[in-house]
Motif scaffolding. Sequence first.
Motif, short mmCIF file in Angstrom:
data_model
loop_
_atom_site.label_atom_id
_atom_site.label_comp_id
_atom_site.label_asym_id
_atom_site.label_seq_id
_atom_site.Cartn_x
_atom_site.Cartn_y
_atom_site.Cartn_z
N GLY A 126 25.35 58.83 35.56
CA GLY A 126 25.00 57.51 35.04
C GLY A 126 24.22 57.71 33.75
N ILE A 127 24.54 56.92 32.75
CA ILE A 127 23.88 57.04 31.45
C ILE A 127 23.34 55.69 31.04
CG2 ILE A 127 24.15 57.69 29.03
CD1 ILE A 127 26.68 59.24 29.91
N TRP A 128 22.03 55.64 30.81
CA TRP A 128 21.43 54.46 30.19
C TRP A 128 21.16 54.86 28.75
CZ3 TRP A 128 17.41 53.09 27.22
CH2 TRP A 128 17.18 51.71 27.07
N LEU A 129 21.70 54.09 27.80
CA LEU A 129 21.48 54.48 26.41
C LEU A 129 21.28 53.29 25.51
CD1 LEU A 129 24.68 55.45 24.51
CD2 LEU A 129 24.84 54.58 26.80
N ALA A 144 19.26 58.46 25.03
CA ALA A 144 20.13 58.34 26.21
C ALA A 144 19.43 59.04 27.36
CB ALA A 144 21.48 59.00 25.94
N PHE A 145 19.45 58.39 28.52
CA PHE A 145 18.85 58.96 29.73
C PHE A 145 19.99 59.20 30.71
CE2 PHE A 145 16.51 58.29 33.84
CZ PHE A 145 15.77 59.45 33.77
N LEU A 146 20.27 60.48 30.99
CA LEU A 146 21.36 60.86 31.87
C LEU A 146 20.83 61.19 33.25
CD1 LEU A 146 22.26 61.61 28.87
CD2 LEU A 146 23.85 63.15 29.95
N VAL A 147 21.46 60.62 34.26
CA VAL A 147 21.12 60.93 35.65
C VAL A 147 22.39 61.48 36.29
CG1 VAL A 147 20.35 60.02 37.87
CG2 VAL A 147 19.38 59.11 35.75
N THR A 148 22.29 62.72 36.78
CA THR A 148 23.43 63.38 37.40
C THR A 148 23.19 63.47 38.90
OG1 THR A 148 23.73 64.69 35.40
CG2 THR A 148 24.84 65.47 37.38
N LEU A 149 24.14 62.93 39.69
CA LEU A 149 24.06 63.00 41.14
C LEU A 149 25.04 64.06 41.61
CD1 LEU A 149 24.21 59.16 41.85
CD2 LEU A 149 22.18 60.57 41.61
N GLY A 150 24.49 65.15 42.14
CA GLY A 150 25.32 66.23 42.65
C GLY A 150 25.27 66.26 44.16
N ASN A 151 25.52 67.41 44.72
CA ASN A 151 25.45 67.59 46.18
C ASN A 151 24.00 67.61 46.61
OD1 ASN A 151 28.20 67.77 46.22
ND2 ASN A 151 28.20 70.00 46.06
N LYS A 152 23.50 66.48 47.03
CA LYS A 152 22.13 66.32 47.55
C LYS A 152 21.05 66.59 46.50
CE LYS A 152 23.46 65.89 51.91
NZ LYS A 152 23.48 64.66 52.59
N GLU A 153 21.42 66.70 45.23
CA GLU A 153 20.40 66.91 44.20
C GLU A 153 20.63 65.95 43.04
OE1 GLU A 153 21.73 70.52 41.45
OE2 GLU A 153 21.48 71.11 43.54
N ILE A 154 19.52 65.60 42.40
CA ILE A 154 19.56 64.68 41.28
C ILE A 154 18.89 65.36 40.09
CG2 ILE A 154 18.75 62.46 40.40
CD1 ILE A 154 18.69 61.48 43.30
N SER A 162 16.23 46.77 28.68
CA SER A 162 15.44 47.99 28.77
C SER A 162 14.88 48.15 30.17
CB SER A 162 14.29 47.96 27.77
OG SER A 162 14.80 47.95 26.46
N MET A 163 14.88 49.39 30.62
CA MET A 163 14.39 49.70 31.97
C MET A 163 13.56 50.98 31.90
SD MET A 163 18.04 48.98 33.90
CE MET A 163 17.69 49.94 35.29
N THR A 164 12.67 51.15 32.88
CA THR A 164 11.94 52.40 32.97
C THR A 164 12.86 53.46 33.57
OG1 THR A 164 11.12 51.95 35.19
CG2 THR A 164 9.77 51.15 33.35
N LYS A 165 12.48 54.71 33.43
CA LYS A 165 13.32 55.79 33.96
C LYS A 165 13.51 55.72 35.48
CE LYS A 165 12.93 58.71 30.00
NZ LYS A 165 12.59 59.95 29.39
N PRO A 166 12.45 55.41 36.25
CA PRO A 166 12.67 55.24 37.70
C PRO A 166 13.63 54.09 38.03
CG PRO A 166 10.35 55.61 37.27
CD PRO A 166 11.01 55.43 35.94
N GLN A 167 13.57 53.00 37.26
CA GLN A 167 14.48 51.88 37.48
C GLN A 167 15.92 52.29 37.18
OE1 GLN A 167 12.61 49.07 34.81
NE2 GLN A 167 11.82 47.83 36.52
N VAL A 168 16.10 53.06 36.10
CA VAL A 168 17.44 53.54 35.74
C VAL A 168 17.98 54.41 36.86
CG1 VAL A 168 18.72 55.01 34.14
CG2 VAL A 168 17.02 53.41 33.26
#
Length: 136
Positions: free
Chosen positions: A4-7, A12-22, A117-123
């Motif tokens: 997921g990318i919020w930009l 740009a703030f990228l959040v990658t969801l892998g196998n049980k890890e973020i 606009s959102m905070t990083k935890p919200q993203v």
Amino acid sequence: MKVGIWLDKKEAFLVTLGNKEISEKTIMSNIENYRIHGGSGTRFKGGPQDVVQDSKYLEREKHQFRKYFETIISEIKEAQAIVLFGPAETCSKLNRFIIDKHKELSDKVQDVVKMDSMTKPQVKARIKAFFKEKSL
């Protein structure tokens, strides 16, 4: 791997969801802010005037966006699913860039969502919720 990318124009703030890890990563755009100062003229009607060079700025901005988007794409090449979030038109520009220049990724973009606009935890929470809804 789901990304997921919020930009916006600044970052740009990228959040990658892998196998049980973020994992998270922030990419700065380095796109210049531009403010027209206006040209100058004479007090005589029809006299010579300085011209503001908008075209030079717009061309430079286009190259800066291309570099910014290429940096983002280099981080998400391995993703199976991608969602783009953001205010204004930057996320739509990135989606168009992916469609035009990186066709192999265009099928992986599941949604483009306009969001303020959102905070990083919200993203992070929003991206988790998006992919949770998609998996149901």
